[in-house]
Design an enzyme around this catalytic site. Sequence first.
Site, short mmCIF file in Angstrom:
data_model
loop_
_atom_site.label_atom_id
_atom_site.label_comp_id
_atom_site.label_asym_id
_atom_site.label_seq_id
_atom_site.Cartn_x
_atom_site.Cartn_y
_atom_site.Cartn_z
N ASP A 161 0.84 -1.20 0.00
CA ASP A 161 0.00 0.00 0.00
C ASP A 161 0.88 1.25 0.00
O ASP A 161 2.01 1.21 -0.48
CB ASP A 161 -0.93 -0.04 1.22
N HIS A 205 -3.76 6.22 3.10
CA HIS A 205 -4.49 5.04 2.64
C HIS A 205 -3.98 3.76 3.29
O HIS A 205 -4.76 2.94 3.79
CB HIS A 205 -4.37 4.95 1.11
N SER A 387 -11.12 -0.99 -1.33
CA SER A 387 -9.87 -1.03 -0.57
C SER A 387 -10.12 -1.38 0.89
O SER A 387 -9.24 -1.91 1.56
CB SER A 387 -9.16 0.32 -0.62
#
Length: 583
Positions: A161, A205, A387
């Site tokens: 990620d 994120h 996600s």
Amino acid sequence: MSRGLGALAGLLALTGACAPEASPPRQARAEATGLSAAVRSRLATADELRVVIRYRTAPTGPGVRISDAARSRYADSGARVAAQLRERGIRVTRAFALSPWVAATVRTDALLSLRDDPRVARVELDLPGQGQLLQSGPLIGLPDVTAAGFTGSGVQVATLDTGVDGTHADLGELGAEACFCGNDCCPGGGSSDSGSGSAVDGHGHGTHVAGAIIAQGTIGPRGVAPDATLLAVKVLDDSNNLSALSDVTAGLEWILSNHPQTDIVNLSLGTLGAYAGDCDAAEGIAPLAAAADALRDNGTMLVAASGNGAASDGMAAPACIASVLSVGAVWDADVGPESIVCQEAATFPDLIACFSNASSTTDLVAPGARITSLWPGDGARARSGTSHAAPVASGCLAALMEAHPDATLDALESALQASPVRLTDSKNGIDYPRLDCADALSRLAPPPPDAGSGDDLDGGVAGSDAGTEEAEPIGTGDEDAGSDPPAAADGGPSPGDPAPIPDAAGMGAPPPDARADGAVPVPPPVPAVDAATSDDGDGGHVAVSGAADTDCSCSLSGRARSGPWHAVGLVLLAVGLRLRRRH
């Protein structure tokens, strides 16, 4: 997710020769080698391209598993080819050990020379991508799993990620860190790094995804598997963009080489285009598919987001790779009308999100909107997207692996897909299993005494053959994808090229926090008991029960048994154990 006899035939063929092939005649070589349609279509508009180059070696392809010896030869051959290409002024960025490919940045005038190079079999685009942006515990039965004492302890999960805020007060100590970022976004610059601080999250994120799995619950909601160990691999830059799939491939190879004990890899990212069906042989994906297959063979489950392009018949890569568990998103609450890529007139629990990519090969859907999780700087935010559905599934798998450490990946996947909750996607009319972690835990539990359930010796789902027959594999996606894939030379899509998906603008604004998780204590699972089984000769197991009107009494416990069927049962069991495949 076995590819059956075809994979076996490919493997047998591979063991014979991994040395470079003799160069074919020039005319045949011109027909067999060259640039993909997507590469040719970009020649007139780009000064240089990021590509993956397939060099000539032993036969490979979808379904072919390579031996350890072959991997060693790939690493040696790749290093030699990379050195030779560098001598010609071609900037090689990655040389892979699990497939006969190298990644490179090449000027378009030099690409034409590769077409006639006898060492080169194929040149394809190195595809870009993006990240796919929990209080969904009660919806998936998490309180039941937690009350039974399963929190991911002893299980290792890796996330590829934007990295992780390792100093966040709600995260435990990281097991390891690494960075593979082709646009020099590793801390301090550079495209590769490892060690403490190498996976610093400059976006948020990755911290959000990690929190959904292992958050301790002191600042944001508790993660699904708070006692799991986390490895953080940075492959997305500080804008949540993936410069090239080769970075993901490099991250997977690093995990296999340095941390082969990793149980789960979470991939909340994906290409900018969506693929119908399995995409292993599509443009630029073969090296990534080879790495995914190798990890699966190693016993590591790859979980990927299906993508946020609202596609009705396609998923992003790596979700669309056959050996990857693909996860779409559902709403976990009524938050009113929402517009994320598409307009949601109303939202409610178990509504498949309109933005969630789906295809005939999507494996599972899970809560992904809205998910409240951690944010860098000791904060927490709510986000929506596939996600966030992927780490919910990864956390559930961590709990199941703790509870059943000997269960095969096929058995675990079958237990998840046997969920009693089936949801229909309005985009395509297909029913998908919605993650029910408590139900999966009960399916993996041993049967009660004398139940005659036919519990699988390999950890399969009790009372069914689901854990012994290999399911067809499925792929991943990302909610932040935003640009169209390259077109074919004639302006239209080429066979195997992804279809464009809509822009996902506006995904970054944090909506209000969602509701908090509840908890409902339940009794622990039924303790293990003796299970009498025999092999049916085709990989499945059938129960041999000790019915009252027979003198058959078979057991795996080692206690003495007698009767005319005892010897037959032992013979069948021995044959079954010899034939049993290792998944």
